[in-house]
Design an enzyme around this catalytic site. Structure first.
Site, PDB file in Angstrom:
ATOM      1  CB  CYS A   2       3.540  20.222  -0.671  1.00 56.40           C
ATOM      2  SG  CYS A   2       4.419  19.174  -1.837  1.00 56.40           S
ATOM      3  NE  ARG A  27      -1.257  19.538   2.997  1.00 56.60           N
ATOM      4  CZ  ARG A  27      -2.464  19.248   2.540  1.00 56.60           C
ATOM      5  NH1 ARG A  27      -3.430  19.001   3.389  1.00 56.60           N
ATOM      6  NH2 ARG A  27      -2.707  19.198   1.259  1.00 56.60           N
ATOM      7  CD1 TRP A  75       5.779  12.918   1.102  1.00 60.96           C
ATOM      8  CD2 TRP A  75       4.888  12.961  -0.951  1.00 60.96           C
ATOM      9  NE1 TRP A  75       5.609  11.618   0.690  1.00 60.96           N
ATOM     10  CE2 TRP A  75       5.068  11.608  -0.563  1.00 60.96           C
ATOM     11  CE3 TRP A  75       4.351  13.225  -2.209  1.00 60.96           C
ATOM     12  CZ2 TRP A  75       4.714  10.546  -1.388  1.00 60.96           C
ATOM     13  CZ3 TRP A  75       3.997  12.166  -3.031  1.00 60.96           C
ATOM     14  CH2 TRP A  75       4.173  10.841  -2.613  1.00 60.96           C
ATOM     15  CG  ASN A 100      -0.534  20.781  -2.094  1.00 58.88           C
ATOM     16  OD1 ASN A 100      -0.020  19.735  -2.485  1.00 58.88           O
ATOM     17  ND2 ASN A 100      -1.551  20.827  -1.247  1.00 58.88           N
ATOM     18  N   GLY A 101       0.600  20.147  -5.391  1.00 52.13           N
ATOM     19  CA  GLY A 101      -0.072  19.486  -6.515  1.00 52.13           C
ATOM     20  C   GLY A 101       0.926  19.090  -7.586  1.00 52.13           C
ATOM     21  CD  GLU A 483      -5.626   0.091   9.130  1.00 55.84           C
ATOM     22  OE1 GLU A 483      -5.590  -0.006   7.893  1.00 55.84           O
ATOM     23  OE2 GLU A 483      -5.248   1.114   9.732  1.00 55.84           O
ATOM     24  CE  LYS A 487      -1.946   2.342  10.432  1.00 55.05           C
ATOM     25  NZ  LYS A 487      -3.141   2.516   9.693  1.00 55.05           N
ATOM     26  CD  GLU A 490       0.751   3.634   7.743  1.00 53.52           C
ATOM     27  OE1 GLU A 490      -0.309   3.323   8.271  1.00 53.52           O
ATOM     28  OE2 GLU A 490       0.832   4.537   6.890  1.00 53.52           O
ATOM     29  CG  HIS A 506      -5.064 -21.983  -1.509  1.00 56.84           C
ATOM     30  ND1 HIS A 506      -5.391 -23.145  -2.165  1.00 56.84           N
ATOM     31  CD2 HIS A 506      -6.031 -21.795  -0.573  1.00 56.84           C
ATOM     32  CE1 HIS A 506      -6.522 -23.634  -1.662  1.00 56.84           C
ATOM     33  NE2 HIS A 506      -6.922 -22.833  -0.695  1.00 56.84           N
ATOM     34  CE  LYS A 605      -3.640  11.659   9.031  1.00 57.42           C
ATOM     35  NZ  LYS A 605      -3.678  10.277   9.532  1.00 57.42           N
TER      36      LYS A 605
HETATM   37  C1  AGP Z   1      -2.798   4.771   6.540  1.00 53.60           C
HETATM   38  O1  AGP Z   1      -2.267   4.784   7.790  1.00 53.60           O
HETATM   39  C2  AGP Z   1      -2.572   5.972   5.722  1.00 53.60           C
HETATM   40  N1  AGP Z   1      -2.728   7.179   6.406  1.00 53.60           N
HETATM   41  C3  AGP Z   1      -3.237   5.919   4.340  1.00 53.60           C
HETATM   42  O2  AGP Z   1      -3.365   4.614   3.903  1.00 53.60           O
HETATM   43  C4  AGP Z   1      -4.606   6.631   4.224  1.00 53.60           C
HETATM   44  O3  AGP Z   1      -5.602   5.901   4.864  1.00 53.60           O
HETATM   45  C5  AGP Z   1      -4.933   6.829   2.739  1.00 53.60           C
HETATM   46  O4  AGP Z   1      -3.936   7.620   2.158  1.00 53.60           O
HETATM   47  C6  AGP Z   1      -6.279   7.426   2.509  1.00 53.60           C
HETATM   48  O5  AGP Z   1      -6.402   8.683   3.091  1.00 53.60           O
HETATM   49  P1  AGP Z   1      -7.813   9.359   3.346  1.00 53.60           P
HETATM   50  O6  AGP Z   1      -8.540   8.506   4.326  1.00 53.60           O
HETATM   51  O7  AGP Z   1      -7.490  10.724   3.863  1.00 53.60           O
HETATM   52  O8  AGP Z   1      -8.519   9.388   2.019  1.00 53.60           O
END
Ligand code: AGP
Length: 610
Positions: A2, A27, A75, A100-101, A483, A487, A490, A506, A605
């Protein structure tokens, strides 16, 4: 996850709080709220489900002016996104808290508070904190002491900001496991979970350490550490330009950040390489000493950063001849390890605040690794502060939830590290010069990959009505396929899976038909012929192929096969360049599907909870 923002000022703080929340929306963004101390001596709270814009509308309709305030963008962890669960949470009408947490022992605390007559109106763990502080406030009649006593009963991770109508001229904040920064103004002070939130009002920041608590007033900030001893935390200036938090001419932050890659990759190498060499000293004054006897590298990360680690494993073993293991942090932290002698522990994280990665680092520091190293994009982060050796990526703030420039700059930093490590393990000057030349060539090669943007936009139409897709790669391009799939899933919500192409027969080959687009990255390298055979297997089952390759790969478009050509690149740097078209593909598919590109559903994020 958050976002918290707060202000103690002489002027009305509503605009500051709203702007701060907008900047923190990356966030978390399922609800938002603020509480301000009104001139009538009342705490006025506004909360709305949805994005900060909904809160801004509500505040515009019923303005609640005030010179002290706290605000939050959420969040959801405990309880659905709803107005009742949105922060700030209050105990009675006079105390408000943003958090937050996660409070792990909230159920037992809630039961005991209920027994004492406190009534709960939300499903959150945060409301427990509000009532707990109020309970202590009734005993102490002192907000600072009440927060201190209440937090001593909490288990979990938190950053908190608390205000009380009986003490209308300050905010009490504390940090345990979640980031919190104090913005230092002139005759006013601010708090936030990320300095980005406060850039319109200050560029001077104090970072709270774990266990710190602070009394924030208009003209003073008093901090005490976890032993209740007064401490000074140094004031540092924000380093990135303010523009970095603006979209500029781009429709989305993600697109802007994809386009910034040529520049930020260059920035990540600048000052660290000559024409032919990597300057080990520029990676840290102790780098030489720490890398000298490394016999094993253990990489820990999550998500995109984990994929960067997976690419690095290929490089480290090939170029440095040093064994390398890579593991996601959430798994690593909960199992027993056999630690080989002289293992370097390497965390990769864009934010430097990812809870699992930090927990793994803290365990590692007690467990007998040779040293802890970090690759990170946020200089003020916990990860940077707690590591022995740090290579900063120079990506600048990344706002889009989907990581793009953070990934390619992580790879760039990892390649610098690999070359430095390899020099301790017999890498010749000639090979070093060849690799450094490849690093110098990267910005223009990334720019050339960006030139495919229009063609990829056209291609993206083929994905819009699909529910599944497959990404294939071999060798160091397999993590790039992972990756690319991450992308796409997500931001477009299309199910995407990645496989090393050799694994196809396989099992996953059974999925292939004309409804399953298959994307592959196929530079001309020593795995190309094997990859081509795997692609034949796909085509023979009616699978439509979307191939990113260079001219030397000798692949051409035909019925059911779409080949996009990018310039030939060095095999070692190919994972960096080939990431770019996959980012663009995901972006354009998401735009066509009309999803929220920068803030995809259910994600945040910075993942500061476990
Ligand atoms: C990917 O697009 C995401 N943002 C997510 O997988 C991210 O890489 C992951 O949460 C790790 O975050 P960080 O690099 O801030 O540790």
């Amino acid at each position: 996850m958050c976002g918290i923002v707060g202000a103690v000022s002489e002027r009305d703080v509503q605009g500051i709080l709203l702007e701060g929340l907008h900047r923190l929306e990356y966030r978390g963004y399922d609800s938002a709220g603020m509480a301000v101390m009104g001139s009538d001596g009342q705490v006025n709270r506004v909360r709305e489900v949805g994005k900060v814009a909904a809160l801004a509308d509500a505040v515009a309709t019923t303005p609640s002016r005030g010179i002290v305030g706290i605000a939050h963008t959420r969040w959801a962890t405990h309880g659905e996104p709803s107005q009742a669960n949105a922060h700030p949470h209050m105990s009675g009408q006079r105390l408000a808290v943003v958090h937050n947490g996660i409070i792990e022992n909230y159920i037992e605390l809630r039961d005991s508070l209920r027994a004492d007559g406190f009534e709960f109106t939300s499903q959150t763990d945060t409301e427990v904190v509000a009532h707990l502080i109020e309970q202590q406030f009734r005993l102490t009649a002192d907000l600072y002491k009440a927060v201190q006593a209440a937090t001593s009963k909490l288990r979990g991770a938190y950053a908190l900001a608390v205000l009380h109508a009986d003490e209308p001229d300050h905010v009490v904040v504390c940090r345990e496991g979640s980031p919190l920064v104090i913005g230092v103004g002139i005759g006013e002070n601010f708090i936030a979970s990320d300095q980005l939130a406060l850039l319109p009002v200050t560029d001077r920041f104090m970072f709270l350490e774990e266990g710190d608590m602070a009394d924030v007033r208009r003209d003073s900030v008093k901090i005490r550490d976890r032993d209740n001893a007064p401490v000074e935390r140094p004031i540092s200036r924000f380093e990135h330009s303010m523009d970095s938090a603006d979209k500029g001419e781009y429709r989305h932050f993600m697109l802007k950040e994809i386009y910034e890659q040529a520049r930020v990759i260059k920035a990540t190498t600048e000052g660290r390489i000559t024409k032919t060499r990597v300057l080990e000293q520029a990676l840290g004054t102790d780098a030489g000493k720490l890398l000298e006897n490394v016999r094993h590298v253990q990489i820990i990360a999550c998500g995109t950063s984990y994929h960067a680690g997976m690419v690095a494993r290929y490089w480290i073993e090939e170029l440095a001849g040093v064994p390398c293991s890579v593991e996601v942090a959430s798994e690593f932290r909960y199992r027993k390890h056999v630690i080989q002698a002289d293992t370097l522990f390497l965390c990769i994280s864009q934010s430097g605040e990812t809870a699992d990665t930090l927990a793994a680092l803290r365990q590692a520091k007690k467990a007998g690794f040779r040293a802890a190293m970090a690759i990170c994009n946020v200089p003020s982060s916990s990860l940077v502060r707690e590591s022995d050796l740090v290579i900063m990526t120079q990506a600048g703030p990344e706002i889009g939830v989907a990581s793009t420039k953070a990934f390619t700059t992580q790879l760039t930093a990892l390649l610098l590290f690999t070359i430095a490590l390899a020099k301790h393990n017999g890498l010749s000057d000639a090979k070093e010069a060849e690799l450094v030349e490849a690093l110098h060539a990267l910005p223009s090669q990334v720019a050339a990959a960006l030139d495919l943007d229009d063609a990829i936009e056209e291609l993206s139409a083929a994905f819009v009505d699909k529910h599944h897709s497959l990404f294939l790669g071999r060798g160091s391009l397999f993590p790039v396929a992972l990756e690319g799939a991450l992308k796409l899933k997500e931001i477009s919500y299309i199910h995407a899976e990645a496989y090393p192409a050799g694994e196809l027969k396989h099992g996953p080959l059974a999925l292939v038909d004309s409804d399953m687009p298959v994307v592959t990255v196929a530079p001309n390298n020593d795995m190309l012929e094997k990859l081509k055979s795997n692609l034949q297997e796909v085509r023979a089952r009616g699978g439509e192929l979307f191939i990113f390759a260079d001219g030397e790969s000798r692949m051409t478009s035909e019925e059911g096969i779409h080949v996009m050509q990018i310039p030939a690149v060095h095999p070692i740097t190919a994972p960096i360049v080939y990431t770019v078209p996959l980012q663009l593909l995901a972006y354009h598919v998401a735009v066509l599907k009309g999803t929220d590109v920068d803030q995809p559903r259910n994600l945040a994020k910075s993942v500061t909870v476990e």
